[in-house]
Design an enzyme around this catalytic site. Structure first.
Site, PDB file in Angstrom:
ATOM      1  CG  ASN A  12      -1.723   1.198   1.420  1.00 21.51           C
ATOM      2  OD1 ASN A  12      -1.816   2.029   0.516  1.00 21.51           O
ATOM      3  ND2 ASN A  12      -2.327   1.339   2.587  1.00 21.51           N
ATOM      4  CE  LYS A  14      -0.150   3.251   4.698  1.00 15.91           C
ATOM      5  NZ  LYS A  14      -0.159   3.360   6.149  1.00 15.91           N
ATOM      6  CG  HIS A  96      -5.833   1.754   5.014  1.00 20.13           C
ATOM      7  ND1 HIS A  96      -5.401   2.794   5.808  1.00 20.13           N
ATOM      8  CD2 HIS A  96      -4.816   0.857   4.980  1.00 20.13           C
ATOM      9  CE1 HIS A  96      -4.169   2.533   6.216  1.00 20.13           C
ATOM     10  NE2 HIS A  96      -3.797   1.369   5.730  1.00 20.13           N
ATOM     11  CD  GLU A  98      -3.079   5.499   6.557  1.00 18.23           C
ATOM     12  OE1 GLU A  98      -3.028   5.516   5.314  1.00 18.23           O
ATOM     13  OE2 GLU A  98      -2.211   4.954   7.271  1.00 18.23           O
ATOM     14  CD  GLU A 166      -3.454  -2.653   7.263  1.00 18.08           C
ATOM     15  OE1 GLU A 166      -2.266  -2.721   6.903  1.00 18.08           O
ATOM     16  OE2 GLU A 166      -4.235  -1.774   6.869  1.00 18.08           O
ATOM     17  N   GLY A 172       2.331   2.374  10.675  1.00 22.55           N
ATOM     18  CA  GLY A 172       3.233   3.512  10.497  1.00 22.55           C
ATOM     19  C   GLY A 172       3.937   3.942  11.770  1.00 22.55           C
ATOM     20  CB  SER A 212       5.221  -1.526  11.976  1.00 26.11           C
ATOM     21  OG  SER A 212       4.765  -0.197  12.193  1.00 26.11           O
TER      22      SER A 212
HETATM   23  P1  PGA Z   1       2.803   0.397   7.596  1.00 31.43           P
HETATM   24  O1  PGA Z   1       1.335   0.568   6.965  1.00 31.43           O
HETATM   25  O2  PGA Z   1       3.369  -0.888   7.050  1.00 31.43           O
HETATM   26  O3  PGA Z   1       3.559   1.602   7.133  1.00 31.43           O
HETATM   27  O4  PGA Z   1       2.630   0.332   9.080  1.00 31.43           O
HETATM   28  C1  PGA Z   1       0.492  -0.545   6.805  1.00 31.43           C
HETATM   29  C2  PGA Z   1      -0.805  -0.132   6.181  1.00 31.43           C
HETATM   30  O5  PGA Z   1      -1.319   0.956   6.492  1.00 31.43           O
HETATM   31  O6  PGA Z   1      -1.363  -0.866   5.348  1.00 31.43           O
END
Ligand code: PGA
Length: 250
Positions: A12, A14, A96, A98, A166, A172, A212
């Site tokens: 992803n 983003k 997601h 976000e 997640e 993140g 992460s």
């Molecule tokens: P990250 O994001 O690996 O940077 O923690 C995962 C995601 O949001 O799918």
């Protein structure tokens, strides 16, 4: 049980990348080598869907990061499943964290999007996950079951759905769930699916872990019986992504 489910790893990206940096990502994806037993999906920002599809090898599928719940019309800023398919992408990420927590998408809206995307022939990565305060209050199962129900009620074809667990506190932040924490929730989710959908779907649905994931922790996470792949953010922009795709390879 785990061995029957094909390992599936999504990147992803983003709201990151430009043509120059995307060329770099495509170069390491195409060089691989990527485990033939893993399904690989990358999700660029919308303006680059077509570009990435035209340059990345056919063994890598392309996903949009979101889409709307209807086909066309006066919905400024939105994109439809048919547009995603028209540029050769075959997947969409929905729900997601976000989208849920930065843009305020509700369980209900995410359910509607899942329903429409599937009816239009897309494959869906449907995301769920609890916030830190929910985990600390002992509400992890309650939250992820509620989110999963809103998705499951709208699924017409489970073969085209991947669930992505997640935990919001792990996204993140560099704070990964431990392999045992991930396994515990994946196992609960599979039991929920067994009780509320069917045991057959529970056995076959793939559940990705996200939050992460990196080159150093992917092997241990990927060895857990109910972790069927990853949804990777930050590390998917780096050559480490190849290592993560190959986490199950001996
Ligand atoms: P990250 O994001 O690996 O940077 O923690 C995962 C995601 O949001 O799918």
């Amino acid at each position: 049980m785990a061995s029957q489910r094909k390992f599936v790893v999504g990147g992803n990206w983003k709201m990151n990348g430009d043509k120059a940096s995307i060329d770099g990502i495509i170069a390491f994806l195409n060089a691989g080598p990527l485990d033939e037993n893993a399904e690989v999906i990358v999700a660029p920002a919308t303006p680059y869907l077509d570009y990435v599809r035209s340059k990345v090898n056919a063994n890598v599928a392309v996903a949009a990061q979101n889409c709307y719940k209807v086909g066309k019309g006066a919905f400024t800023g939105e994109i439809s499943p048919s547009m995603i398919k028209d540029v050769g992408a075959t997947w969409v990420i929905l729900g997601h964290s976000e989208r849920r927590h930065v843009f305020g998408e509700s369980d209900e809206l995410i359910g509607e999007k899942v329903k429409f995307a599937l009816s239009e022939g897309l494959n869906v990565i449907a995301c769920i996950g609890e916030k830190l305060e929910e985990r600390e209050a002992g509400k992890t199962n309650e939250v992820v079951f509620r989110q999963t129900k809103a998705i499951a009620d709208n699924v017409s074809d489970w073969k085209r759905v991947v669930l992505a667990y997640e935990p919001v506190w792990a996204i993140g932040t560099g704070k990964t769930a431990t392999p045992d924490q991930a396994q515990e929730v994946h196992d609960s989710l599979r039991k929920w699916v067994s009780e509320n959908v069917s045991s057959e779907v529970a056995q076959n649905v793939r559940i990705q872990y996200g939050g992460s994931v990196n080159a150093a922790n992917c092997k241990e996470l990927g060895a857990k019986p109910d972790v069927d792949g990853f949804l990777v953010g930050g590390a998917s922009l780096k050559p480490d992504f190849v290592t993560i795709v190959n986490a199950r390879k001996a």
